[in-house]
Write an enzyme that holds these catalytic residues in place. Sequence first.
Site, PDB file in Angstrom:
ATOM      1  CG  ASP A  77     -40.951 -43.520  74.171  1.00  0.00           C
ATOM      2  OD1 ASP A  77     -41.248 -44.539  73.507  1.00  0.00           O
ATOM      3  OD2 ASP A  77     -41.815 -42.740  74.603  1.00  0.00           O
ATOM      4  CG  ASP A  78     -41.344 -45.000  69.778  1.00  0.00           C
ATOM      5  OD1 ASP A  78     -41.588 -44.146  70.658  1.00  0.00           O
ATOM      6  OD2 ASP A  78     -42.241 -45.591  69.143  1.00  0.00           O
TER       7      ASP A  78
ATOM      8  CG  ASP B 209     -45.082 -35.636  67.939  1.00  0.00           C
ATOM      9  OD1 ASP B 209     -45.226 -34.409  67.979  1.00  0.00           O
ATOM     10  OD2 ASP B 209     -45.541 -36.319  67.004  1.00  0.00           O
TER      11      ASP B 209
HETATM   12  O1  LIG Z   1     -44.099 -36.665  72.730  1.00  0.00           O
HETATM   13  P1  LIG Z   1     -45.516 -37.150  72.667  1.00  0.00           P
HETATM   14  O2  LIG Z   1     -46.402 -36.220  71.861  1.00  0.00           O
HETATM   15  O3  LIG Z   1     -46.097 -37.463  74.008  1.00  0.00           O
HETATM   16  O4  LIG Z   1     -45.526 -38.480  71.792  1.00  0.00           O
HETATM   17  C1  LIG Z   1     -44.550 -39.488  71.896  1.00  0.00           C
HETATM   18  C2  LIG Z   1     -45.156 -40.774  72.396  1.00  0.00           C
HETATM   19  O5  LIG Z   1     -46.214 -41.192  71.507  1.00  0.00           O
HETATM   20  C3  LIG Z   1     -46.004 -42.535  71.112  1.00  0.00           C
HETATM   21  O6  LIG Z   1     -46.584 -43.434  72.045  1.00  0.00           O
HETATM   22  P2  LIG Z   1     -48.154 -43.807  72.037  1.00  0.00           P
HETATM   23  O7  LIG Z   1     -48.875 -42.983  73.059  1.00  0.00           O
HETATM   24  O8  LIG Z   1     -48.664 -43.729  70.628  1.00  0.00           O
HETATM   25  O9  LIG Z   1     -48.221 -45.294  72.544  1.00  0.00           O
HETATM   26  P3  LIG Z   1     -47.426 -46.580  72.030  1.00  0.00           P
HETATM   27  O10 LIG Z   1     -45.985 -46.362  72.406  1.00  0.00           O
HETATM   28  O11 LIG Z   1     -48.050 -47.691  72.781  1.00  0.00           O
HETATM   29  O12 LIG Z   1     -47.609 -46.683  70.540  1.00  0.00           O
HETATM   30  C4  LIG Z   1     -44.494 -42.692  71.147  1.00  0.00           C
HETATM   31  O13 LIG Z   1     -44.137 -44.062  71.299  1.00  0.00           O
HETATM   32  C5  LIG Z   1     -44.100 -41.874  72.349  1.00  0.00           C
HETATM   33  O14 LIG Z   1     -44.170 -42.633  73.546  1.00  0.00           O
HETATM   34  O1  LIG Z   2     -45.862 -43.789  64.950  1.00  0.00           O
HETATM   35  C1  LIG Z   2     -45.780 -42.631  65.405  1.00  0.00           C
HETATM   36  N1  LIG Z   2     -45.163 -41.656  64.672  1.00  0.00           N
HETATM   37  C2  LIG Z   2     -45.049 -40.361  65.103  1.00  0.00           C
HETATM   38  O2  LIG Z   2     -44.486 -39.497  64.408  1.00  0.00           O
HETATM   39  C3  LIG Z   2     -45.618 -40.071  66.379  1.00  0.00           C
HETATM   40  N2  LIG Z   2     -45.731 -38.934  67.122  1.00  0.00           N
HETATM   41  C4  LIG Z   2     -46.372 -39.262  68.246  1.00  0.00           C
HETATM   42  N3  LIG Z   2     -46.691 -40.574  68.252  1.00  0.00           N
HETATM   43  C5  LIG Z   2     -46.233 -41.097  67.103  1.00  0.00           C
HETATM   44  N4  LIG Z   2     -46.324 -42.365  66.629  1.00  0.00           N
HETATM   45 MG   LIG Z   3     -45.085 -44.613  73.191  1.00  0.00          MG
END
Ligand SMILES: O=P(O)(O)OC[C@H]1O[C@H](OP(=O)(O)OP(=O)(O)O)[C@H](O)[C@@H]1O
Ligand SMILES: O=c1[nH]c(=O)c2nc[nH]c2[nH]1
Ligand SMILES: [Mg+2]
Length: 172
Positions: free
Chosen positions: A106-107, A110
């Site tokens: 994952d990217d 958080d």
């Molecule tokens: O540790 P957490 O608080 O759960 O947050 C982290 C997740 O939030 C973001 O995804 P998002 O739900 O925004 O979806 P996306 O990847 O489609 O942008 C990010 O890419 C992680 O997958």
């Molecule tokens: O673009 C993002 N930046 C963040 O720091 C983050 N945390 C949760 N989801 C996120 N998305």
């Molecule tokens: Mg995500």
Amino acid sequence: MNGELTAQERAGKAFPVSWDQFHRDCRALTWRLNEVGPFHAVIAITRGGLVPAAIVARELGVRIIDTVCIASYDHDKQGDLQVLKGISDAAMKLGGGTGKGLLIVDDLVDTGKTGKLVREMLPDAHFATVYAKPKGRPLVDTFITEVSQDTWIFFPWDTALSYHPPLRDGAA
Ligand SMILES: O=P(O)(O)OC[C@H]1O[C@H](OP(=O)(O)OP(=O)(O)O)[C@H](O)[C@@H]1O
Ligand SMILES: O=c1[nH]c(=O)c2nc[nH]c2[nH]1
Ligand SMILES: [Mg+2]
């Protein structure tokens, strides 16, 4: 707004990441993962995990990539986690049912809620993210850069170049 602060407003600090920087950080992540593998397949947590998964899989020579599709943030507001698509039967089989030999990408982590849910699906998989905030960090096996919990990371696919006012005019 109804008076509630968004995650980004709570975060306060901004950490903008360019495509170049992201590519470099993904390569650095792969250097570390290369010591841990080999992996049968990469499981990308969409959508944010798709970009690092492509780069990591390319560098590691892994050709099998599956997705687990989870949504929780509407831009910067976290809601309930929704699993829109689970891990495929074929990938599950490759990981012996528990994720052994699979690499979850994952990217970022958080709060760790997304990562925790995927770890429960694949307890023996290796979990890698490019960035980590302190609350989610214990869930991750390998990551590259830690930022403080009150930092919001801006990814290159969510941003565009725009005018920035000079500091003397009050820019942060
Ligand atoms: O540790 P957490 O608080 O759960 O947050 C982290 C997740 O939030 C973001 O995804 P998002 O739900 O925004 O979806 P996306 O990847 O489609 O942008 C990010 O890419 C992680 O997958
Ligand atoms: O673009 C993002 N930046 C963040 O720091 C983050 N945390 C949760 N989801 C996120 N998305
Ligand atoms: Mg995500």
